[in-house]
Design a protein around this motif. Structure first.
Motif, PDB file in Angstrom:
ATOM      1  N   GLY A 190      48.168  -2.791  67.513  1.00 46.00           N
ATOM      2  CA  GLY A 190      47.496  -1.877  68.426  1.00 46.00           C
ATOM      3  C   GLY A 190      46.031  -2.149  68.683  1.00 46.00           C
ATOM      4  N   ILE A 191      45.615  -3.421  68.571  1.00 47.31           N
ATOM      5  CA  ILE A 191      44.229  -3.776  68.867  1.00 47.31           C
ATOM      6  C   ILE A 191      44.120  -4.113  70.348  1.00 47.31           C
ATOM      7  CG2 ILE A 191      42.416  -5.500  68.489  1.00 47.31           C
ATOM      8  CD1 ILE A 191      43.283  -5.639  65.578  1.00 47.31           C
ATOM      9  N   GLY A 192      43.185  -3.461  71.021  1.00 49.76           N
ATOM     10  CA  GLY A 192      43.000  -3.672  72.450  1.00 49.76           C
ATOM     11  C   GLY A 192      42.190  -4.914  72.750  1.00 49.76           C
ATOM     12  N   GLU A 193      41.388  -4.841  73.787  1.00 43.61           N
ATOM     13  CA  GLU A 193      40.651  -6.013  74.254  1.00 43.61           C
ATOM     14  C   GLU A 193      39.648  -6.496  73.213  1.00 43.61           C
ATOM     15  OE1 GLU A 193      37.745  -7.440  77.950  1.00 43.61           O
ATOM     16  OE2 GLU A 193      38.559  -5.399  77.903  1.00 43.61           O
ATOM     17  N   VAL A 194      39.631  -7.797  73.000  1.00 41.69           N
ATOM     18  CA  VAL A 194      38.620  -8.447  72.167  1.00 41.69           C
ATOM     19  C   VAL A 194      38.063  -9.626  72.962  1.00 41.69           C
ATOM     20  CG1 VAL A 194      39.819  -7.800  70.038  1.00 41.69           C
ATOM     21  CG2 VAL A 194      40.211 -10.059  71.034  1.00 41.69           C
ATOM     22  N   ALA A 195      36.946 -10.160  72.523  1.00 42.71           N
ATOM     23  CA  ALA A 195      36.362 -11.349  73.159  1.00 42.71           C
ATOM     24  C   ALA A 195      35.639 -12.148  72.094  1.00 42.71           C
ATOM     25  CB  ALA A 195      35.408 -10.945  74.280  1.00 42.71           C
ATOM     26  N   TRP A 196      35.755 -13.475  72.176  1.00 49.36           N
ATOM     27  CA  TRP A 196      35.189 -14.354  71.149  1.00 49.36           C
ATOM     28  C   TRP A 196      34.231 -15.329  71.811  1.00 49.36           C
ATOM     29  CZ3 TRP A 196      39.064 -14.706  66.709  1.00 49.36           C
ATOM     30  CH2 TRP A 196      38.423 -15.020  65.504  1.00 49.36           C
ATOM     31  N   THR A 213      36.308  -3.556  68.638  1.00 46.35           N
ATOM     32  CA  THR A 213      35.943  -2.179  68.336  1.00 46.35           C
ATOM     33  C   THR A 213      36.027  -1.900  66.837  1.00 46.35           C
ATOM     34  OG1 THR A 213      38.222  -1.439  68.608  1.00 46.35           O
ATOM     35  CG2 THR A 213      36.809  -1.402  70.578  1.00 46.35           C
ATOM     36  N   THR A 214      35.428  -0.801  66.427  1.00 48.01           N
ATOM     37  CA  THR A 214      35.545  -0.358  65.035  1.00 48.01           C
ATOM     38  C   THR A 214      37.002  -0.076  64.695  1.00 48.01           C
ATOM     39  OG1 THR A 214      33.429   0.756  65.427  1.00 48.01           O
ATOM     40  CG2 THR A 214      34.495   1.145  63.311  1.00 48.01           C
ATOM     41  N   ASP A 215      37.748   0.443  65.654  1.00 48.93           N
ATOM     42  CA  ASP A 215      39.168   0.692  65.468  1.00 48.93           C
ATOM     43  C   ASP A 215      39.905  -0.596  65.107  1.00 48.93           C
ATOM     44  OD1 ASP A 215      41.634   2.623  66.257  1.00 48.93           O
ATOM     45  OD2 ASP A 215      41.992   0.641  67.121  1.00 48.93           O
ATOM     46  N   ALA A 216      39.534  -1.718  65.740  1.00 50.71           N
ATOM     47  CA  ALA A 216      40.167  -2.996  65.431  1.00 50.71           C
ATOM     48  C   ALA A 216      39.875  -3.422  63.998  1.00 50.71           C
ATOM     49  CB  ALA A 216      39.678  -4.066  66.409  1.00 50.71           C
ATOM     50  N   ILE A 217      38.636  -3.202  63.555  1.00 49.77           N
ATOM     51  CA  ILE A 217      38.277  -3.512  62.166  1.00 49.77           C
ATOM     52  C   ILE A 217      39.152  -2.712  61.205  1.00 49.77           C
ATOM     53  CG2 ILE A 217      36.435  -3.420  60.443  1.00 49.77           C
ATOM     54  CD1 ILE A 217      34.415  -3.583  62.760  1.00 49.77           C
ATOM     55  N   ILE A 296      37.684   1.478  54.904  1.00 41.10           N
ATOM     56  CA  ILE A 296      36.457   1.978  55.527  1.00 41.10           C
ATOM     57  C   ILE A 296      35.939   0.899  56.461  1.00 41.10           C
ATOM     58  CG2 ILE A 296      34.102   2.798  55.138  1.00 41.10           C
ATOM     59  CD1 ILE A 296      35.045   3.572  52.271  1.00 41.10           C
ATOM     60  N   ALA A 297      35.669   1.271  57.704  1.00 38.87           N
ATOM     61  CA  ALA A 297      35.109   0.340  58.688  1.00 38.87           C
ATOM     62  C   ALA A 297      33.757   0.858  59.140  1.00 38.87           C
ATOM     63  CB  ALA A 297      36.046   0.195  59.881  1.00 38.87           C
ATOM     64  N   THR A 298      32.780  -0.037  59.197  1.00 45.27           N
ATOM     65  CA  THR A 298      31.448   0.340  59.675  1.00 45.27           C
ATOM     66  C   THR A 298      30.918  -0.726  60.628  1.00 45.27           C
ATOM     67  OG1 THR A 298      30.126  -0.801  57.973  1.00 45.27           O
ATOM     68  CG2 THR A 298      30.927   1.418  57.445  1.00 45.27           C
ATOM     69  N   THR A 299      30.094  -0.285  61.566  1.00 46.56           N
ATOM     70  CA  THR A 299      29.209  -1.194  62.292  1.00 46.56           C
ATOM     71  C   THR A 299      27.799  -0.625  62.161  1.00 46.56           C
ATOM     72  OG1 THR A 299      29.550  -0.075  64.418  1.00 46.56           O
ATOM     73  CG2 THR A 299      30.986  -1.943  63.908  1.00 46.56           C
ATOM     74  N   ALA A 300      26.810  -1.507  62.210  1.00 45.71           N
ATOM     75  CA  ALA A 300      25.439  -1.059  61.946  1.00 45.71           C
ATOM     76  C   ALA A 300      24.460  -2.146  62.351  1.00 45.71           C
ATOM     77  CB  ALA A 300      25.278  -0.728  60.455  1.00 45.71           C
ATOM     78  N   ALA A 301      23.174  -1.855  62.139  1.00 41.96           N
ATOM     79  CA  ALA A 301      22.106  -2.833  62.284  1.00 41.96           C
ATOM     80  C   ALA A 301      21.189  -2.673  61.085  1.00 41.96           C
ATOM     81  CB  ALA A 301      21.341  -2.630  63.591  1.00 41.96           C
TER      82      ALA A 301
END
Length: 466
Positions: A190-196, A213-217, A296-301
């Protein structure tokens, strides 16, 4: 494609104490070294918490940096399962055209297993040296660098090892990593659009550059937590999950990071003090916690990645209780409300001074033009002749999708100084721009330095900014 929503429930139903999540959020939001972008928590197969700090949103892809490596590992796992790839075959056997160029016996003895586990025998990163030796073919440049020790005997975090693994998979399959993974992984879980991001040879980088997306992670982590099973069906061989997530290479004396970077390394996964993980620069994490049956999935800076992990261990681990918690409806509702309202504070300033309509500013690498408009003013950044026009509202974040997704805020901090923050929404990066009216100069600096140098107009997922 339409992705199927993850099963979800209140935290207490899965034995998660909302107060621990609140404490984690408090720690994130009060630490000046960490800019959080997203958080998702899954336990016992149920999504119990998710939130994005506006202007970041759930549907946007985010540059994952080296968390991309764990997706490359998964592609290798499928290639092994299909009989295409053998971990115990010499790397050079997949590149016969390089045979005459590679004379060092250690390079010739290097196995696929060694590059997959960061154990090529080199004692340090080789990316810059490999590119200098062969700008057009990174694998050949890498193999021309004699390893310092026998392959398999020493750990070194080394981008060309992963690039080599990714190139082998793409050669064997005749597809990019993205296309190879689409029917095998992305569509099935169920992972949608990705780009590399791709290199000059047209290959997906493998070691970095994936936007998802974070959902993909979270879904990738849940697949591994389930031993390769998704929604009751086998997706990834259990043998690969076990092989990729066990320690292959000791790194207890390594120079990287903090304590969680010295727990051993698998096949493009890090071992942690708790569980294992995929991770990328500036706080992109996929934490898999088998003992807690949680992901647990995170994105950050942030450059303080160990600090972010410490916050997880301090606040979230104790929140995972043995069984469901009763009487927590109000606490769960309060957490849901907080998660729905997460936001990064915009930069503040006053509206434009009176008496001018347009001013140009010069600097070393970016020049700027500021033009007064009826509803605020427009900031145009000029880089080598390319113009990025940004609308700056009188308050809050101003969101634009074209030519690259951005969020802009700021204003005049005094009669002669304009300070603006520009967030590139498909990356962890923001640019701080200061324009001085009296001397007509501007400065522009990255809050976190992009590791893939790209022009401003391309600071987004490749398909969006092409």
């Amino acid at each position: 494609m339409t992705t199927r929503a993850l099963p979800a429930g209140p935290p207490a139903s899965q034995g998660v104490d909302a107060s621990g999540v609140h404490a984690f959020l408090d720690a994130l939001e009060t630490d000046p070294e960490i800019e959080p972008h997203s958080l998702m928590i899954m336990r016992h197969g149920s999504l119990v918490a998710s939130g994005w700090w506006a202007p970041y949103t759930a549907e946007r892809p985010h540059l994952l940096y080296s968390l991309s490596k764990s997706f490359t590992s998964t592609a290798a796992g499928f290639a092994v399962a299909e009989g295409l790839l053998d971990l115990d075959t010499p790397v050079l056997s997949y590149f016969p055209e390089f045979d005459a160029d590679i004379t060092d016996p250690r390079s010739r003895a290097m196995l696929v297993r060694h590059v997959a586990s960061m154990a090529s025998g080199h004692e340090a990163e080789t990316l810059d040296r490999a590119r200098a030796l062969d700008p057009d073919e990174l694998v050949r440049g890498f193999l021309r660098i004699p390893p310092d020790r026998d392959p398999g005997t020493v750990f070194a975090y080394n981008q060309p090892t992963t690039y080599t693994l990714a190139t082998i998979v793409q050669r064997l399959t005749g597809q990019s990593l993205t296309d190879y993974l689409r029917p095998r992984l992305f569509d099935r879980i169920g992972i949608g659009e990705v780009a590399w991001l791709r290199d000059r040879a047209g290959r997906d980088l493998g070691f970095s550059g994936l936007h998802a997306t974070t959902d993909a992670i979270l879904r990738l982590g849940q697949l591994y937590l389930g031993g390769g099973i998704w929604d009751g069906r086998r997706v990834l061989p259990e043998s690969w999950v076990a092989e990729a997530t066990r320690p292959h290479t000791a790194n207890d004396d390594g120079p990287m990071g903090g304590e969680d970077w010295r727990q051993g390394y698998g096949l493009q996964f890090w071992m942690s003090r708790h569980g294992y993980r995929g991770d990328g620069a500036y706080g992109q994490f996929c934490l898999v916690l088998p003992e807690q049956d949680a992901v647990i999935a995170t994105t950050a800076a942030t450059v303080a990645m160990q600090k972010l992990l410490d916050m997880v261990w301090t606040h979230l681990l104790p929140a995972f209780r043995p069984g469901p918690l009763s009487g927590r409806e109000a606490a769960d509702a309060a957490l849901a409300q907080r998660l729905a309202g997460l936001a990064l504070p915009p930069a503040v300033g006053t509206p434009a001074p009176q008496g001018w309509t347009s001013v140009a500013f010069d600097s070393d690498w970016i020049s700027a033009e500021v033009t007064a408009t009826a509803d605020g003013h427009r900031l145009t950044l000029v880089e080598d002749g390319e113009r990025l026009e940004l609308r700056l509202a009188d308050s809050g974040w101003s969101i634009a999708e074209e030519p690259v997704p951005t969020a802009v805020s700021g204003g005049w901090t005094d009669a002669g100084t304009l300070e603006v923050e520009v967030i590139f929404l498909e990356t962890p990066h923001r640019l701080a721009v200061t324009c001085s009216l009296p001397d007509r100069t501007c400065t522009a600096r990255w809050r976190t330095q992009p590791l893939h140098p790209r022009r401003l107009l391309r600071m987004g997922a490749p398909r969006r900014s092409a």
